[in-house]
Design a protein around this motif. Structure first.
Motif: not given
Length: 105
Positions: A30-58
């Motif tokens: 999904x790609x969504x532009x917030x008209x008020x904040x002028x931010x682009x939200x890019x969202x991806x859904x998948x079936x794996x319920x965890x994100x190992x190593x997220x802190x290292x990536x983020x």
């Protein structure tokens, strides 16, 4: 447009290579532009319920040695990366949503 395409590509690539598709074989983008904040939200859904190593990536500082890879591009473009468990209408965990928020400009 190029920045959105690059970050969307990285999120989808991660979902395919490190997550798993839903039972119907899909991941959702999904790609969504917030008209008020002028931010682009890019969202991806998948079936794996965890994100190992997220802190290292983020928590990347935007500095990279060698070739930039993966989700480093979110930080490079001054974006924020987050994720949360995706639930169905009954509240059961069915996967995750990874979200990048980028300034539009």
């Amino acid at each position: 447009m190029d920045i959105a395409a690059r970050v969307a590509d990285k999120l989808v690539d991660n979902a395919i290579n490190h997550g798993e598709p839903f039972p119907d074989g899909t991941v959702t983008l999904r790609l969504i532009v917030d008209a008020k904040t002028r931010e682009l939200f890019i969202e991806v859904d998948d079936a794996f319920r965890d994100f190992p190593g997220f802190a290292d990536v983020a928590n990347q500082n935007g500095h990279v040695e060698g070739k930039p890879t993966g989700l480093w591009w979110v930080a490079h473009y001054k974006g924020c990366l987050s994720w949360d468990v995706k639930k169905d209408d009954d509240g059961h965990a069915v996967g995750k949503t990874v979200q990048a928020v980028l300034p539009v400009g």
